[in-house]
Design a protein around this motif. Structure first.
Motif, mmCIF file in Angstrom:
data_model
loop_
_atom_site.group_PDB
_atom_site.id
_atom_site.type_symbol
_atom_site.label_atom_id
_atom_site.label_comp_id
_atom_site.label_asym_id
_atom_site.label_seq_id
_atom_site.Cartn_x
_atom_site.Cartn_y
_atom_site.Cartn_z
ATOM 1 N N GLY A 36 0.844 -1.189 0.000
ATOM 2 C CA GLY A 36 0.000 0.000 0.000
ATOM 3 C C GLY A 36 0.871 1.227 0.000
ATOM 4 N N PRO A 37 0.264 2.392 0.163
ATOM 5 C CA PRO A 37 1.053 3.628 0.160
ATOM 6 C C PRO A 37 2.153 3.607 1.216
ATOM 7 N N VAL A 38 3.330 4.103 0.840
ATOM 8 C CA VAL A 38 4.489 4.073 1.726
ATOM 9 C C VAL A 38 5.275 5.373 1.559
ATOM 10 N N THR A 39 5.865 5.831 2.638
ATOM 11 C CA THR A 39 6.688 7.038 2.582
ATOM 12 C C THR A 39 8.106 6.687 2.132
ATOM 13 N N ALA A 40 8.832 7.702 1.683
ATOM 14 C CA ALA A 40 10.222 7.502 1.287
ATOM 15 C C ALA A 40 11.057 7.034 2.478
ATOM 16 N N LEU A 42 10.110 5.132 4.949
ATOM 17 C CA LEU A 42 9.877 3.706 5.165
ATOM 18 C C LEU A 42 10.578 2.876 4.095
ATOM 19 N N VAL A 43 10.579 3.373 2.854
ATOM 20 C CA VAL A 43 11.312 2.678 1.789
ATOM 21 C C VAL A 43 12.787 2.599 2.164
ATOM 22 N N ARG A 44 13.333 3.700 2.634
ATOM 23 C CA ARG A 44 14.746 3.742 3.047
ATOM 24 C C ARG A 44 15.014 2.720 4.148
ATOM 25 N N GLU A 45 14.129 2.642 5.138
ATOM 26 C CA GLU A 45 14.285 1.660 6.219
ATOM 27 C C GLU A 45 14.246 0.239 5.675
ATOM 28 N N ARG A 46 13.303 -0.044 4.768
ATOM 29 C CA ARG A 46 13.171 -1.389 4.197
ATOM 30 C C ARG A 46 14.416 -1.793 3.419
ATOM 31 N N LEU A 47 15.126 -0.801 2.882
ATOM 32 C CA LEU A 47 16.349 -1.078 2.127
ATOM 33 C C LEU A 47 17.573 -1.145 3.026
ATOM 34 N N GLY A 48 17.378 -0.994 4.311
ATOM 35 C CA GLY A 48 18.486 -1.115 5.248
ATOM 36 C C GLY A 48 19.027 0.214 5.727
ATOM 37 N N GLY A 49 18.512 1.310 5.231
ATOM 38 C CA GLY A 49 18.936 2.615 5.712
ATOM 39 C C GLY A 49 20.290 3.071 5.225
ATOM 40 N N GLY A 50 20.952 2.302 4.361
ATOM 41 C CA GLY A 50 22.276 2.683 3.870
ATOM 42 C C GLY A 50 22.257 3.774 2.832
ATOM 43 N N LEU A 51 21.099 4.070 2.281
ATOM 44 C CA LEU A 51 20.984 5.115 1.275
ATOM 45 C C LEU A 51 20.578 6.430 1.927
ATOM 46 N N ALA A 52 21.000 7.509 1.334
ATOM 47 C CA ALA A 52 20.563 8.824 1.798
ATOM 48 C C ALA A 52 19.082 8.980 1.464
ATOM 49 N N TYR A 53 18.372 9.690 2.311
ATOM 50 C CA TYR A 53 16.952 9.944 2.090
ATOM 51 C C TYR A 53 16.744 10.621 0.732
ATOM 52 N N THR A 54 17.622 11.551 0.384
ATOM 53 C CA THR A 54 17.491 12.257 -0.893
ATOM 54 C C THR A 54 17.671 11.322 -2.081
ATOM 55 N N THR A 55 18.511 10.307 -1.925
ATOM 56 C CA THR A 55 18.693 9.317 -2.990
ATOM 57 C C THR A 55 17.406 8.536 -3.200
ATOM 58 N N VAL A 56 16.755 8.139 -2.111
ATOM 59 C CA VAL A 56 15.485 7.412 -2.206
ATOM 60 C C VAL A 56 14.444 8.290 -2.893
ATOM 61 N N ILE A 57 14.367 9.563 -2.514
ATOM 62 C CA ILE A 57 13.423 10.491 -3.140
ATOM 63 C C ILE A 57 13.717 10.609 -4.633
ATOM 64 N N THR A 58 14.978 10.724 -4.994
ATOM 65 C CA THR A 58 15.358 10.831 -6.407
ATOM 66 C C THR A 58 14.914 9.603 -7.182
ATOM 67 N N ILE A 59 15.160 8.421 -6.642
ATOM 68 C CA ILE A 59 14.778 7.185 -7.326
ATOM 69 C C ILE A 59 13.263 7.083 -7.436
ATOM 70 N N LEU A 60 12.542 7.412 -6.358
ATOM 71 C CA LEU A 60 11.077 7.381 -6.404
ATOM 72 C C LEU A 60 10.546 8.362 -7.446
ATOM 73 N N THR A 61 11.150 9.528 -7.543
ATOM 74 C CA THR A 61 10.724 10.522 -8.525
ATOM 75 C C THR A 61 10.968 10.017 -9.942
ATOM 76 N N ARG A 62 12.098 9.363 -10.159
ATOM 77 C CA ARG A 62 12.385 8.771 -11.478
ATOM 78 C C ARG A 62 11.386 7.665 -11.799
ATOM 79 N N LEU A 63 11.089 6.830 -10.820
ATOM 80 C CA LEU A 63 10.100 5.766 -11.032
ATOM 81 C C LEU A 63 8.731 6.359 -11.333
ATOM 82 N N HIS A 64 8.403 7.459 -10.695
ATOM 83 C CA HIS A 64 7.133 8.142 -10.956
ATOM 84 C C HIS A 64 7.096 8.656 -12.391
#
Length: 151
Positions: A36-40, A42-64
């Motif tokens: 279901g709907p998820v925040t960036a 939470l996505v970062r946490e699910r990936l282990g937190g090794g990525l910067a929050y801004t990187t997750v936002i960038t990838i989500l924006t590209r996927l969008h």
């Protein structure tokens, strides 16, 4: 403290370079796994937190932008929902490459002639099925096939 090169990768060798599209696939998988709907965050946490929050936002924006995820405003941020799976993401990439070429016939011909025999049979079967299913749907006025995409 570990040194970082100009691209931000750790010079100590512990960080490996991801393959093209690998990070997008991982982020998309994390969004899909949420169910279901998820925040960036939470996505970062699910990936282990090794990525910067801004990187997750960038990838989500590209996927969008590719149509692989949808987003809805939630306060000052967004909640993200997957609308494609990994196969759909790969198909979107393939379509974007094809759309960027001037001679579609040449590109498709080269692609088809490089397929393994089993992949060629599979593609022929899929095209035959799409032809059977599409008899009542047909092509739209824009020349695009309708009714054969992902839902």
């Amino acid at each position: 403290m570990k040194k970082r090169d100009a691209a931000g990768a750790e010079a100590a060798g512990s960080a490996r370079r991801r393959g093209q599209g690998e990070l997008e696939a991982q982020v998309l998988a994390a969004v899909r796994a949420a169910g279901g709907p998820v925040t960036a965050g939470l996505v970062r946490e699910r990936l282990g937190g090794g990525l910067a929050y801004t990187t997750v936002i960038t990838i989500l924006t590209r996927l969008h932008a590719k149509g692989a995820v949808a987003r809805e405003r939630a306060g000052r941020s967004f909640e993200w929902t997957a609308v494609a799976d990994e196969a759909g993401l790969a198909a979107l990439r393939m379509r974007r490459v094809l759309d960027g070429e001037g001679d579609r016939e040449a590109v498709l011909t080269r692609f088809f002639t490089t397929l393994q025999a089993s992949d060629e049979r599979l593609l022929r079967d899929l095209l035959a099925r799409a032809g059977e299913d599409g008899e009542d749907e047909g092509d739209g006025a824009d020349g695009e096939r309708h009714g054969t995409g992902e839902d």
